[in-house]
Structures are given as C-alpha cells and as structure tokens.
Motif scaffolding. Sequence first.
Motif, PDB file in Angstrom:
ATOM      1  N   ALA A  43      -4.720  37.342   9.106  1.00 48.98           N
ATOM      2  CA  ALA A  43      -3.588  36.412   8.991  1.00 48.98           C
ATOM      3  C   ALA A  43      -2.279  37.069   9.390  1.00 48.98           C
ATOM      4  O   ALA A  43      -1.476  36.491  10.132  1.00 48.98           O
ATOM      5  CB  ALA A  43      -3.508  35.875   7.564  1.00 48.98           C
ATOM      6  N   GLU A  44      -2.022  38.307   8.919  1.00 51.30           N
ATOM      7  CA  GLU A  44      -0.757  38.989   9.220  1.00 51.30           C
ATOM      8  C   GLU A  44      -0.606  39.209  10.712  1.00 51.30           C
ATOM      9  O   GLU A  44       0.465  39.000  11.277  1.00 51.30           O
ATOM     10  CB  GLU A  44      -0.746  40.354   8.541  1.00 51.30           C
ATOM     11  CG  GLU A  44       0.174  40.634   7.370  1.00 51.30           C
ATOM     12  CD  GLU A  44       1.482  39.899   7.310  1.00 51.30           C
ATOM     13  OE1 GLU A  44       2.437  40.243   8.036  1.00 51.30           O
ATOM     14  OE2 GLU A  44       1.594  38.991   6.511  1.00 51.30           O
ATOM     15  N   PHE A  45      -1.691  39.635  11.341  1.00 49.04           N
ATOM     16  CA  PHE A  45      -1.661  39.884  12.776  1.00 49.04           C
ATOM     17  C   PHE A  45      -1.380  38.589  13.531  1.00 49.04           C
ATOM     18  O   PHE A  45      -0.553  38.554  14.443  1.00 49.04           O
ATOM     19  CB  PHE A  45      -2.989  40.480  13.243  1.00 49.04           C
ATOM     20  CG  PHE A  45      -3.058  40.760  14.717  1.00 49.04           C
ATOM     21  CD1 PHE A  45      -2.617  41.957  15.227  1.00 49.04           C
ATOM     22  CD2 PHE A  45      -3.558  39.802  15.596  1.00 49.04           C
ATOM     23  CE1 PHE A  45      -2.662  42.220  16.586  1.00 49.04           C
ATOM     24  CE2 PHE A  45      -3.609  40.044  16.956  1.00 49.04           C
ATOM     25  CZ  PHE A  45      -3.159  41.267  17.455  1.00 49.04           C
ATOM     26  N   ALA A  46      -2.059  37.518  13.134  1.00 53.20           N
ATOM     27  CA  ALA A  46      -1.887  36.234  13.813  1.00 53.20           C
ATOM     28  C   ALA A  46      -0.460  35.730  13.688  1.00 53.20           C
ATOM     29  O   ALA A  46       0.130  35.235  14.658  1.00 53.20           O
ATOM     30  CB  ALA A  46      -2.864  35.208  13.244  1.00 53.20           C
ATOM     31  N   VAL A  47       0.131  35.886  12.512  1.00 48.34           N
ATOM     32  CA  VAL A  47       1.519  35.444  12.296  1.00 48.34           C
ATOM     33  C   VAL A  47       2.467  36.252  13.169  1.00 48.34           C
ATOM     34  O   VAL A  47       3.354  35.703  13.830  1.00 48.34           O
ATOM     35  CB  VAL A  47       1.900  35.566  10.796  1.00 48.34           C
ATOM     36  CG1 VAL A  47       3.405  35.410  10.605  1.00 48.34           C
ATOM     37  CG2 VAL A  47       1.157  34.535   9.972  1.00 48.34           C
ATOM     38  N   ALA A  48       2.302  37.582  13.186  1.00 46.37           N
ATOM     39  CA  ALA A  48       3.183  38.444  13.972  1.00 46.37           C
ATOM     40  C   ALA A  48       3.025  38.169  15.465  1.00 46.37           C
ATOM     41  O   ALA A  48       4.008  38.156  16.221  1.00 46.37           O
ATOM     42  CB  ALA A  48       2.896  39.906  13.664  1.00 46.37           C
ATOM     43  N   ARG A  49       1.776  37.950  15.903  1.00 43.73           N
ATOM     44  CA  ARG A  49       1.534  37.675  17.326  1.00 43.73           C
ATOM     45  C   ARG A  49       2.186  36.352  17.739  1.00 43.73           C
ATOM     46  O   ARG A  49       2.824  36.265  18.792  1.00 43.73           O
ATOM     47  CB  ARG A  49       0.030  37.623  17.584  1.00 43.73           C
ATOM     48  CG  ARG A  49      -0.335  37.463  19.053  1.00 43.73           C
ATOM     49  CD  ARG A  49      -1.853  37.551  19.228  1.00 43.73           C
ATOM     50  NE  ARG A  49      -2.206  37.539  20.635  1.00 43.73           N
ATOM     51  CZ  ARG A  49      -2.428  36.431  21.350  1.00 43.73           C
ATOM     52  NH1 ARG A  49      -2.312  35.251  20.765  1.00 43.73           N
ATOM     53  NH2 ARG A  49      -2.755  36.502  22.629  1.00 43.73           N
ATOM     54  N   THR A  50       2.038  35.345  16.890  1.00 41.61           N
ATOM     55  CA  THR A  50       2.676  34.054  17.171  1.00 41.61           C
ATOM     56  C   THR A  50       4.187  34.201  17.219  1.00 41.61           C
ATOM     57  O   THR A  50       4.847  33.635  18.097  1.00 41.61           O
ATOM     58  CB  THR A  50       2.283  33.017  16.096  1.00 41.61           C
ATOM     59  OG1 THR A  50       0.865  32.830  16.141  1.00 41.61           O
ATOM     60  CG2 THR A  50       2.978  31.691  16.335  1.00 41.61           C
ATOM     61  N   ARG A  51       4.736  35.000  16.307  1.00 38.42           N
ATOM     62  CA  ARG A  51       6.190  35.212  16.249  1.00 38.42           C
ATOM     63  C   ARG A  51       6.711  35.823  17.546  1.00 38.42           C
ATOM     64  O   ARG A  51       7.704  35.368  18.115  1.00 38.42           O
ATOM     65  CB  ARG A  51       6.517  36.112  15.053  1.00 38.42           C
ATOM     66  CG  ARG A  51       7.991  36.441  14.892  1.00 38.42           C
ATOM     67  CD  ARG A  51       8.184  37.289  13.635  1.00 38.42           C
ATOM     68  NE  ARG A  51       9.389  38.088  13.737  1.00 38.42           N
ATOM     69  CZ  ARG A  51       9.480  39.361  13.412  1.00 38.42           C
ATOM     70  NH1 ARG A  51       8.426  40.005  12.958  1.00 38.42           N
ATOM     71  NH2 ARG A  51      10.625  40.010  13.529  1.00 38.42           N
ATOM     72  N   TRP A  52       6.033  36.847  18.050  1.00 38.75           N
ATOM     73  CA  TRP A  52       6.570  37.484  19.249  1.00 38.75           C
ATOM     74  C   TRP A  52       6.329  36.631  20.493  1.00 38.75           C
ATOM     75  O   TRP A  52       7.177  36.591  21.399  1.00 38.75           O
ATOM     76  CB  TRP A  52       6.087  38.928  19.388  1.00 38.75           C
ATOM     77  CG  TRP A  52       4.850  39.197  20.188  1.00 38.75           C
ATOM     78  CD1 TRP A  52       3.620  39.444  19.713  1.00 38.75           C
ATOM     79  CD2 TRP A  52       4.751  39.307  21.617  1.00 38.75           C
ATOM     80  NE1 TRP A  52       2.748  39.677  20.753  1.00 38.75           N
ATOM     81  CE2 TRP A  52       3.414  39.612  21.921  1.00 38.75           C
ATOM     82  CE3 TRP A  52       5.660  39.182  22.669  1.00 38.75           C
ATOM     83  CZ2 TRP A  52       2.960  39.791  23.224  1.00 38.75           C
ATOM     84  CZ3 TRP A  52       5.202  39.355  23.975  1.00 38.75           C
ATOM     85  CH2 TRP A  52       3.870  39.654  24.240  1.00 38.75           C
TER      86      TRP A  52
END
Length: 198
Positions: free
Chosen positions: A114-123
């Motif tokens: 989840a954390e990775f997916a959120v950060a990837r979407t953010r960038w």
Amino acid sequence: MRADARRNLDKIVEAAAAVMAERGVGAPMEAIARRAGVGVGTLYRRFPDRNALIAAIGEHYVHSLAEALLEAAANAPDAWSGLRGFVLWAANPGRAALAASLAELPDETFLDMAEFAVARTRWLEGLDELVRRAQAEGGMRADVDTEDVVSLMSLFACHPADLPAHVAAQPVRFLHLILDGMQASAATRLPGDPPESV
C-alpha cells in the motif's frame, strides 16, 4: 516508532540502497550492515529477510522520486527547467544503478504494498502536473505525453542495459539530446502515439 529508532531504520535503508546500487539486489547482508554501522543481528531484527529489506528500499526509492519532483517543481525558474532537471536527477548514475537493480525484480514485489502504491501514484500525478504546466507555459512541446517522459526515465534509469552500446557509453549526452527534442522550440510534427501506460 521513537525518533531515534526511525533514524536508525532510515540509516539502514539508505545504506542498503547504496550497497545494492553498487552490487545489485543480491549484495551480502553483512556488507549492508557494515555500511549502516550496525551489527548483522540488528539488521535482521529490523528486516527478517532480504525481501523485507528490498521492499523498504523500493518504498524509499519511490518516496525520493516524489520528494525530488516536488523540489524541482518548486525551485526551478519554470516548469520545463524543473522537469528537465528532475529527469536528469533521476538518471544520475548512482540513482540509476539502484533503479536498474530494483527493475530486475518482479512487479509484484512492490505493487501489492500500500505505501509503495501511494507513493508511486503521488509522484506520477506530480509528474503529470509538471508536464502539463511546462506545456501550458510554452516550454515543452504539446504532443509529448507524461508516459513519454516515464518511458524515457524507465529506459535511461531502470533499463540501461537495453541501450545500444554507443548510447550506453555516453548516456547523459544522449539524454540531453532527447530532452532538447522535447522542448517546444525544437518541435516538428511527432509521428505515432504516446506509449501505453507503464
């Protein structure tokens, strides 16, 4: 987590990222512990296996992309300069070596986190916003899509082994040439469609 424990954890992840950039994802855990200045036991208490450590490095890497993009967008004189600077930053040999090591892993290593997916979407959203700003300001050609930029970064940062030998010998030179071609002032009609989402 206490502040000192968080700092210790961050130190281990940063050291692991540096060692894996130099030696690949199979780098010895002992070398990572040495670089972090901790015992191997401490390393294994924080990360019970290599996969847990690699997952943390992936999160660290994508967070660093998001932060660098925000900084580039905020501090550059215009959106195109910020975008150009960010792409060159991401393709820096040290960062690209880490990205290339992580790119060897299956997508599912990170995409279920989840954390990775959120950060990837953010960038990716931040990148898209910067591309649109650069086009609205007239610095970047209008027929280049965000996915073109992602594909360029993927090739030069994540898959440099796929570059022709003469390009791989001077990647920064060729990356500058390609970025120059993305400027509005250099635009001629671009054939084909942007790549599908990556």
